[in-house]
Motif scaffolding. Structure first.
Motif, mmCIF file in Angstrom:
data_model
loop_
_atom_site.group_PDB
_atom_site.id
_atom_site.type_symbol
_atom_site.label_atom_id
_atom_site.label_comp_id
_atom_site.label_asym_id
_atom_site.label_seq_id
_atom_site.Cartn_x
_atom_site.Cartn_y
_atom_site.Cartn_z
ATOM 1 N N LEU A 161 63.634 0.291 44.263
ATOM 2 C CA LEU A 161 64.173 -0.301 45.489
ATOM 3 C C LEU A 161 63.300 -0.015 46.698
ATOM 4 O O LEU A 161 63.361 -0.745 47.686
ATOM 5 N N GLN A 162 62.488 1.051 46.653
ATOM 6 C CA GLN A 162 61.594 1.429 47.756
ATOM 7 C C GLN A 162 62.313 1.367 49.102
ATOM 8 O O GLN A 162 61.859 0.743 50.057
ATOM 9 N N GLY A 182 60.079 -9.426 55.826
ATOM 10 C CA GLY A 182 60.181 -9.897 54.458
ATOM 11 C C GLY A 182 61.438 -10.706 54.219
ATOM 12 O O GLY A 182 62.043 -11.228 55.142
ATOM 13 N N THR A 183 61.833 -10.763 52.967
ATOM 14 C CA THR A 183 62.946 -11.604 52.547
ATOM 15 C C THR A 183 64.232 -10.796 52.389
ATOM 16 O O THR A 183 64.203 -9.577 52.256
ATOM 17 N N THR A 184 65.349 -11.493 52.365
ATOM 18 C CA THR A 184 66.629 -10.865 52.090
ATOM 19 C C THR A 184 66.622 -10.387 50.642
ATOM 20 O O THR A 184 66.285 -11.145 49.742
ATOM 21 N N VAL A 192 64.152 -2.688 55.676
ATOM 22 C CA VAL A 192 64.901 -2.711 56.929
ATOM 23 C C VAL A 192 66.297 -3.268 56.671
ATOM 24 O O VAL A 192 66.487 -4.112 55.790
ATOM 25 N N VAL A 193 67.264 -2.782 57.439
ATOM 26 C CA VAL A 193 68.642 -3.262 57.364
ATOM 27 C C VAL A 193 68.847 -4.298 58.456
ATOM 28 O O VAL A 193 68.442 -4.086 59.601
ATOM 29 N N PHE A 242 69.569 -5.424 53.005
ATOM 30 C CA PHE A 242 68.244 -4.909 53.317
ATOM 31 C C PHE A 242 67.242 -5.985 52.974
ATOM 32 O O PHE A 242 67.414 -6.766 52.050
ATOM 33 N N HIS A 243 66.221 -6.059 53.818
ATOM 34 C CA HIS A 243 65.135 -7.027 53.691
ATOM 35 C C HIS A 243 63.860 -6.264 53.388
ATOM 36 O O HIS A 243 63.726 -5.094 53.733
ATOM 37 N N GLY A 244 62.915 -6.945 52.781
ATOM 38 C CA GLY A 244 61.643 -6.307 52.490
ATOM 39 C C GLY A 244 60.686 -7.260 51.808
ATOM 40 O O GLY A 244 60.985 -8.441 51.600
#
Length: 185
Positions: free
Chosen positions: A139-140, A86-88, A145-146, A52-54
């Motif tokens: 973790l929100q 966002g980032t990994t 996103v996956v 997941f990225h964010g």
């Protein structure tokens, strides 16, 4: 119990010749996070990094689309997803709680492009490592996103496709599918 789900849709499908799709579910219950991902029509017999990225600041991530192809080479590479996604953050590998990203311990699709992944993760350990990396235990998931990554090394990619991570090249990191995580209940 808290449940989250993502409908995973294809990305870069025209270029890679397959339309990877599937679902991801995340269930938080009793200090455990159960992660289940099932994918169809991925490139066959290929290892697929999945994460997941964010955004560490809590901004809501969005899925990348063809609009993120900033260099207009026909591919949305890993670097081009960062502006909207966002980032990994957390890998879906053999031990997500360790948050160890670049390695070769991710699922491999079968000869029909299918794979299924399920992992029960100790939530306190994952949250502690997440806090070390990103400054918060939360973790929100509903702001993440996956991404599913990975195409065969035989696929001809233009030199403009970025995504080198350690000794892993853009074939490993190229996004092939993405989904927005949403809270179900």
């Amino acid at each position: 119990m808290t449940k989250y789900q993502a409908e995973i849709v294809p990305l870069n499908d025209k270029q890679i010749g397959s339309s990877a799709h599937g679902t991801a579910t995340f269930v938080e219950e009793n200090d455990q996070l159960t992660i289940t991902i099932e994918m169809f029509d991925t490139p066959a017999n290929t290892e697929h990094w999945e994460h997941f990225h964010g955004f560490p600041d809590g901004k809501s991530a969005a899925i990348a689309t063809e609009a993120q192809d900033a260099n207009h080479d026909g591919f949305v590479d890993l670097m081009e997803t960062e502006a909207v996604s966002g980032t990994t953050m957390v890998p879906f590998d053999d031990a997500p709680e360790h948050m160890d990203i670049p390695h070769d311990r991710y699922p491999v699709s079968d000869d029909k492009g299918h794979f299924s992944y399920t992992k029960v993760v100790p939530l306190p350990e994952l949250q502690a490592n997440f806090e070390k990396a990103f400054g918060s235990k939360d973790l929100q998931l509903d702001k993440r996103v996956v991404y599913i990554h990975g195409v065969p090394a035989s696929l001809d990619l233009p030199e403009s496709v970025a995504g080198m991570v350690g000794h892993f090249d853009a074939h490993v990191t190229l996004p092939i599918a993405v989904g927005k995580i949403e809270k179900v209940n």
